[in-house]
Design a protein around this motif. Structure first.
Motif: not given
Length: 72
Positions: A41-68
Motif C-alpha cells: 500500500t502506498t500513499y497514493a493508494d490511500h488517497c485514492a481509496m479515501a477519495a472513493y470513500t467520500f464519493a460513495e458517501a456522496l452517492l449514499r447521501a442522495r437517498n437520505h431522507e433529508f434530501f427527499k
C-alpha cells in the motif's frame, strides 16, 4: 481507467474529492487502509481509496431522507 470504458458518477465524485483528500495533513489523516494491499500500500493508494470513500458517501447521501423532495 483500467478495465473500464466509461466514467461513472462514482469516478467523477472521487476525482473531485481527490485534491481535498491529498491536502489533508498527515497528522490529521482520518483514514486507515493499512491492510488494503498489505505491505504494497502506498500513499497514493490511500488517497485514492479515501477519495472513493467520500464519493460513495456522496452517492449514499442522495437517498437520505433529508434530501427527499418536499411533499406537503
Amino acid at each position: 481507467m483500467i478495465g473500464k470504458k466509461d466514467m461513472t458518477l462514482l469516478d467523477y465524485f472521487a476525482a473531485q474529492a481527490l485534491p481535498v483528500v491529498a491536502a489533508i495533513p498527515d497528522d490529521n489523516w482520518p483514514f486507515d487502509f493499512s491492510d488494503a494491499y498489505g505491505d504494497k500500500t502506498t500513499y497514493a493508494d490511500h488517497c485514492a481509496m479515501a477519495a472513493y470513500t467520500f464519493a460513495e458517501a456522496l452517492l449514499r447521501a442522495r437517498n437520505h431522507e433529508f434530501f427527499k423532495p418536499y411533499q406537503p
